[in-house]
Design a protein around this motif. Structure first.
Motif: not given
Length: 214
Positions: A25-26, A29, A33, A37, A87, A119, A123
């Motif tokens: 996820i980090c 993301c 972005t 993150f 975000i 977004f 996820i």
């Protein structure tokens, strides 16, 4: 987004598995972005969505991820409106000053809302890809809605059963470099969460722990 009526859970396979999705996820993301993150300090709580949402200090946005195939239920991804705007604005590649200006206005609509919905869809896909090989039975996650929640509409967006069912809520500190820390929240029905690993998550010494059934 603090909640003082929840009970912390000391250890469970569910928490370990959800936290194991954080590196993916980090990383993803961060790409979405264009910012570093981070997700840290994960804590699993036993609460209800009604209690959790009513004890937040601001309006929130909830994305519903339908759980399909062997399991049946929903995972809720929850952020404050301010973080959703931040975000969404970052996904639109706005500069930091414009992102902060939008977040301070507090209005989530138009292109920013569309960007945030994309977004949440990403996820959902990240969780789906990460959970598939880690759960003992087949699972598929699908984004079904992304909705602004406030005290006026909470009872129309979420059913009474959903609001008052005991759930397991994972909170983590979300850090997007250059912006204030916030909370990243995933919530799932306790019954579904326990079913993932045939796990009984119960209170012990004022905390909760998970026990895998043979």
């Amino acid at each position: 987004m603090e909640n003082n009526s929840s009970k912390k859970i000391s250890s469970s396979k569910l928490q370990e598995t959800l936290v194991s999705t954080f590196p993916r996820i980090c990383a993803d993301c961060g790409k979405l972005t264009n910012k570093q993150f981070f997700l840290t300090n994960p804590i699993l709580h036993s609460t209800t969505l009604d209690s959790f949402l009513k004890n937040t200090n601001s309006n929130t946005v909830i994305a519903k991820f339908a759980i399909e195939e062997f399991y049946d239920g929903e995972i809720y991804f929850i952020l404050t409106v301010k973080e959703a705007i931040t975000i969404g604005s970052l996904v639109l590649t706005l500069d930091d000053a414009a992102v902060r200006k939008n977040a301070n206005k507090g209005t989530l609509d138009g292109d920013c809302l569309d960007a945030f919905k994309e977004f949440t869809n990403q996820i959902c896909g990240m969780l789906d890809n990460e959970l598939r090989p880690k759960l003992p039975k087949p699972i598929h996650l699908k984004l079904t809605s992304t909705t602004l929640i406030n005290k006026e509409n909470i009872n129309t967006v979420l059913s009474e059963e959903t609001l008052h069912e005991e759930c397991l809520t994972l909170t983590a500190t979300m850090r997007i470099m250059g912006f204030d820390d916030a909370q990243f929240v995933l919530s799932i029905s306790k019954l579904i969460g326990e079913e993932f690993f045939s796990e009984v998550i119960e209170e012990k010494d004022k905390d909760f722990k998970g026990t895998i059934l043979a």
